[in-house]
Write a protein that holds these residues in place. Sequence first.
Motif, short mmCIF file in Angstrom:
data_model
loop_
_atom_site.label_atom_id
_atom_site.label_comp_id
_atom_site.label_asym_id
_atom_site.label_seq_id
_atom_site.Cartn_x
_atom_site.Cartn_y
_atom_site.Cartn_z
N HIS A 202 1.03 -1.30 -0.01
CA HIS A 202 -0.04 0.02 -0.01
C HIS A 202 0.78 1.21 0.12
O HIS A 202 1.86 1.46 0.79
N ILE B 85 0.00 -2.06 4.59
CA ILE B 85 -0.88 -3.37 4.06
C ILE B 85 -0.10 -3.86 2.79
O ILE B 85 0.36 -2.88 2.14
N VAL C 42 -0.93 -6.59 -0.64
CA VAL C 42 -1.90 -7.47 -1.32
C VAL C 42 -1.19 -8.54 -1.98
O VAL C 42 0.00 -8.41 -2.64
N LEU D 28 -5.59 -9.31 1.24
CA LEU D 28 -4.98 -8.53 1.90
C LEU D 28 -4.43 -8.87 3.14
O LEU D 28 -4.97 -9.41 3.99
N ASN E 233 -2.42 -7.02 6.84
CA ASN E 233 -2.22 -6.21 7.67
C ASN E 233 -0.62 -6.50 8.26
O ASN E 233 -0.63 -7.52 9.21
N VAL F 229 -7.23 -1.63 -6.58
CA VAL F 229 -6.19 -2.82 -6.48
C VAL F 229 -6.40 -3.42 -8.10
O VAL F 229 -7.75 -3.83 -8.35
N GLU G 100 -10.23 -1.27 -2.66
CA GLU G 100 -9.24 -1.66 -1.77
C GLU G 100 -9.90 -2.20 -0.71
O GLU G 100 -9.60 -3.21 0.19
N LEU H 146 -12.42 -5.48 -1.58
CA LEU H 146 -12.11 -6.32 -2.91
C LEU H 146 -12.97 -6.63 -3.63
O LEU H 146 -12.96 -7.87 -4.43
#
Length: 1716
Positions: free
Chosen positions: A336, A341, A343, A353, A355, A383, A397, A400
């Motif tokens: 990100h 973040i 992906v 995704l 964290n 995304v 994002e 999704l």
Amino acid sequence: MTTRRPPVGSLKLEWVFGYNGHTARNNVKTNKLGHLVYYVAGVGVVHDAGFRRQTFYTGHSDDITSLAVDSKGEMAATGQVGKDAYITVWDAVTCEPVSVMHDGHAGKVSALAFSADGEYLASVGGPEGKQELMIWEWKKGRRIAKNVAYQGRVEEVEWEPGSATKLVTCGEKHVRFWKLRGNVLQNNAGIFGGESPHDQLSLSHMEDGRIITGTALGHLFVWLRHKLVNVIRDVHPGGVLAIEVYPGGLLTGGKDGSIAMFDKELNKINTVPEAPSLVYEVPGPIHSLATFGDKLIFGTEKNEIWMVTTQPEGNLTAACIVQGHGLGEVWGLATHPSRPIAVTASDDQTVRLWNLEDHIPLTTTVLNDEARAVAFSPDGQQVSVGLKKGTFLVLMEENLEEIHRITDRKEVRHDLKYSPCGAFLAVASNDNFVDIYAVESGYKRIQILSGASSFITHIDWSSNSDYMQINSGASERLIYNVVDEKIVDESDIPDVEWSSWTGVLGSQVAGLWHKYSDVSDINAADANFYYNCIVTGDDYGLVKLFRFPCPKRGSKCQSFVGHSEHVTNVRWTNDSEFVVSVGGADHAVFLWRFRPNRKGTPGTNRVQIPEKVQELSDDDAIDTEDELEGIPELTLDLEEEMSSVNTMSRQKNKRSTSATPGVEIAKDSAFAKRRDAVGHDLKANVFPEQSLSIKHVFGYRAHECRDNAHWLKDEHIVYHVAAVGVVLDLKTKTQSHYLHHTDDILCLAVHPEGVLVATGQIGRDAVVHVWDGLNQKIMSLLKNGHSKGVSSVAFSADGERVASLGLDDHHTLIVWNWKKGYKLASARGYNDKVFGIRFSPTNSNRLLSYGAKHIKLWNQAGGGLTYRQVAMGSKFKQETVLCCSAGVDDGSGEWWVLGLSCGYVFLIKDGVVERSFRAHKVPVYSILVTKEFIWTAGQGGYVCKWDQEMKKCLKVFPVTDHFLEESTPVSLMSSQPGIRSLSVAAGSDVPLLVGTQHSELLLMDDEGKISLLVQGHGKGEVWGLDTHPLKPEAVTVGDDNSLRRWDLVDRLPLGSANLRKTARCVHFHPTAAFLVVGFLDGSIAMYLYPSLEKQGGAQHRSEGISDVKFSPDGRFLAAGSHESVVDLYVVDTDGDIVSKESSGLKRVGICRGASSWITHITWHKDSRLLQINSGAGEELYYEAPHGTRQLIRDSTASDLAWIPPMTCVLDVTVEGVWSTDMDLTDVNAVATAHKLPVVATANDAGGLVRLFAYPCKGGFKKHRQYRAHSSHVTNVRWSFDDELVITTGGADTAVIVWQVRNVLATDEEGRASPSESAHRPSSLDDLPDEEITMTDLEAAGLEDEEDVLSMSQLAETLRKRTLPKIEPEMQKEPQPPIVELTGLKERLKSLPLLTADDETIFYCSGSAIGRLKITDGGDVVSQELGYGEHETPVTALTISAGEPVMVATAQVNKEQLAIDELYDEDQETDAALIHVWRPSDGANVAVLRGGAENVITSLSFSPSGRFLASLADAANVHVFNWIKGVHIANLTLRTGMAIAIAHSGETTVAALSPRALLFLDLVGNSLVTTRGKAPPDLLPDEAAFNGLGVAPNGNVYVACSDGSVVEWKGRIAVRYVSPPEEPEFSPPYRMAIAVGQGAVFTACRLDSSVIIRCYTTDTEKLTFFSDSKIAVPTQDWTPITAQLGSTMIILGGRKQQPFIILDLKSGKFTLIEQGT
């Protein structure tokens, strides 16, 4: 300035998202704290779900494939895949390594299990179809047993509860029940009864001993012992994949995704519903189960780990603890732009995704196609995902959810990137195009960039969004002007800044690529512009960190291991604090924390990078500007050493190779005649009546070695030269020699107590020897560790361990328990050169290795070694380290001081370079820490004394002639030679023992005064040798450009001269007033003797002079050269003749006609005729002075009187030195003695010196041979009085003086039959038939002078003696009473064994051992089964003498049996086994296995009963510690068929063959052989040995085929007795022998009688006492065994024959035979 240095930061693994559930089972456990223990890729993970923390074990170099945790939850074991599929044991809480086990499985480790007590570890691994089960003593890293687990797939292994000897395996249509006995694993196949043997997929044990297996059909099988007792059907449709026992009963997990719960009676009480999934609609099969308290943990095939908890109300709640991508590869990765973040997109059709701050998965969406690329928009709101079928999606994002789907292409989308402005999205596809889409227009395609010749792999935008760079599969890097849609040259846009750099091509990143890299090796990259570094992911599972830019090819990096085969993508987070990487096959997402500087201490869990990429990367973060930067101008010596010491190919340095190409040898040449000669005079084939022993060795090996001369206690020093360890007594100036090495010694270390020495040698199977420096006895042989050679050895501070460093490509480092002779740990050292190792002075588990750009601190972890690189900090650069020493500070902390190639010294504390300073201007070769000072020395010839803090140089000592003692007869070879070694006596500071690079050893006092102890030739080869014609002196010349004089009696160097060029030959004038030297440049020169002043010379040749000889009258000089001629000179001894060429010599003739270079010259006594040999194998004759060719036949030549020493190797009188398999260069030199009938030869192969009787004509003759030189002996000469032989070595540069001893030619092996003598000459020597060179008593000068005297006196007595004729009172031949045995089903097989109390007889009956109870008179009281656990027929029995009394019995290999159907074909059947059992109750104590032999024919307990020896297949001797079940040592005898073995001492085994008695000494874990010796005329002529017995005092008695008996005391035959004359006797015949109670009993068959004779041993002579006679029980009965009890003797015959008991008190015979 651009640089090749590595970056100033590093990465540390922070978190791992994922779990390997799809390819593995039974791989989720808990530790003692309840934390999860599992693995993903090559990382072991300890996961604290409560505090959301992870700890990692990173000690694997490839994918982990199996996991076990001990019952206490303290230790975890993991096994990996790979060529060396090693196993590691690590702390299940801290992840610290504890033990590493190498040399086990190949391919992969598929299952692991700890024993109940945690002491043993079971592993299953190897290729499918032949997986092996191994048992490890994991704390020591040692394997104790192995067996083939099954000829098919094995799924699991588990120990029985509470047992350390019983375990179970299951798998493809089988269950096996195993028992560990000694070092053997035995098994019983599970009996399925009426059930079909379905595949057994899972396994567990109930507390009551029942075994539960889960089948592929979903049933549970219940086993008791090895029988199936119950079946619980249809538990899980599709298969029971996991079973776990918990306090309440049993849990099972199935392919259906459910978990069944059973009580202790196996009644089903509950079912956990189908496992949910956060991602997939279909639940995942249960692949792993674990419990901790009230928690149930399970892992699924969908790569998820769940925890189920029972609530107070009884409900079950489930939570997903670990989640990862599923089946398929993960390629898409993006971070990100403003939040922590990431992906990812995968072939499992999901986008996820993560964290990165809270370490949790956020959102997952499931697609309808495999995803390969992903990107965040600049604002992070969208995304984009590229799919495999050409579509790309745009997702929100936040959740999704799909908002756009564009299908413009049909091929895979490899990469996509938003422009920095956010207006455009570039999408790369497999069809060579980049499509550009307008974001605000709903992702409408507005441009297509073309021009690439292959698929697009990477895209990057410029910061202004005007330019784009791409990489293609054709290794193209193209830059586009996006606005103009055209390709531009980078030079045209110098000011363009790039928003990102994820491409792997371009001049800015050329340093990412190794010289031999493939274009597909690097999959991804991402540059960090703030820290100026770039991270890459490659096909070898490595995440690497480089500087950015890194334009220099081969730039250094840091490498990080964790992923498996290939890392598919890498990205920095927005704050540059972390790196995210994804793996292809491992489906894992790794989060790495970036540490911007390297001042901290590196982590310790470093592992070796996989072998296939070791040459492609350097994980050791070498700091160097370029390949030559940081290295000063090294001396030629060091440069050559660094390039040669690691290869050491042991190429033969034959004289012809340096001067002329090989010449084809004619079939009718003199050489061919000599080699193919056949002798017919058997009487002439005798051993010489002289032998040799080493008296003194001149020389010290300084080239390619350092720190190899040390003090021992009691004013002795030890060093090495050639293959000899030399101990010099400084009081008496005498040497002792360790002669057991077989090739050049390369390194030497001394035990802290100053007595023991460790030496390592070069060679294919390099061995480390540990030996006593004061008596030169072998203490241990450390074998099977290194190949090519051992370059460094070191003792630990406590003296218990030895570390050794190999010359193999990986510089393998091994730590040994030298006393027991086995490896404690091993690891690959480093890819570049490693020069040395040293133990910590405070911790014997820690050591340091150093070398070319290399310093590592190692810690032992069980059977492995972990390391950390010494931290250089920001101030220092990594340099080449040449030497090291260590000390202890006031707080008992260790510190290290290292000498560098640049002259600097590093001081290291706590694993960090504390400071560095210049100690010398040239390389530092040696550093020594003493009690008060630190000493350094180097190439410049200075020794510097420093204070203990190395802050002040107290004094500098130059090593020059000025400081040499005035009484020293010779000077140093050069002023201020390079210093190679420093040493002081323990606890002192002076005197200092100094070794120089010119092969000198010096003693330096505290004022710098020098005394010369040892001097030798320097680097190169030594070929020139001659002895003084009137004195015990010799001269040598060598490649070190020196001419040297040696005193052979006082063993001193007398003088030397610097020749300034290379010489190859030297010869004394008959008057000894001067000598001549021949040089490689074609010149010759004369030197006065003894002053060695040059007098004159000549040069008529441009190629090398190979031999020079003065005529016997001194008038002529012959000089042979590589120009194939011999020049004849007149010698002016009075100065009257002065030729125009030079003073003293006038050429008067040339001998022409040779086809190749001249090798040897010999003059006739008349000083007219001379013989020459050539490199073409020619033998030519010429007359002086004009060099007229003469034709002389061999018949005439054999009678010619050549002046001794005759040195022509092709003379007809020495043709017996040639064997048929030799070539012309195999004998470098010969020399006949002046008066003795003997000739000595110097051989090329094996470093052998041989003695032959002279003349030796007609085929290869018997001889004595000796080894001390290394690869080749170049020359040999006799002293003027024939008291000494002098030899020179080629590569070893040693000059060895041998003492000549007079003995008679006799040896047991030499008595070949008449038909053999002419064709099979034997060698009588200090070389046994084994691999280790052991000096026999003769070669070593016997043990002391008393032994020599006693043998000579005994020989004289034997020649004069006449044996008294004894008329024995022969008994009549009674027919003994017959006792029939009918209790055992199988027929009697004999091999009877009598207990010491005469009360019990054990005998073999097929595979059973029978037991007979007998009375005092030999009558049988009872018969019963004594032992019945053998599976095949018994072939040998023995009983121990001490308490506890044990019986050892051996069974034949099953494969030798004809009735194959009796045995399970899947059982391992490749070895004969030994059972040790108690005779009192027949209980088995141990089962032992040596090698893959078929039949064991002899067994022997040591006197204490601790050791057990076996003889298998008549050649292989094994020694066991049966109490521990450990195989200690083995040896293959090479003396022909061995008959028997018996212990003559606690660690000595006597082995008998028909022609030799060998003594095998247990040294560490090796057996070292010494041949027993006999004085002349003691042994009977033409008799073979056929019986062996040992008395309680260790004396050995050997029965011979002529009926005689020989007694051996120590290693020497001392007494002999022949049998009384028997008219009907016609030898040879078989003898059985028994010894004890002051007597020797022999039994043999004479016609139809069996005669038992008794000889007394307590008298001065062996004396015949009495005999007994009995009729043979059967026509074919022959005594094979004899055993003596207290009052009885028992005789055994061949298989299935009866045995005979003789009561010695009454003379009563009893016959035991099989009843009907």
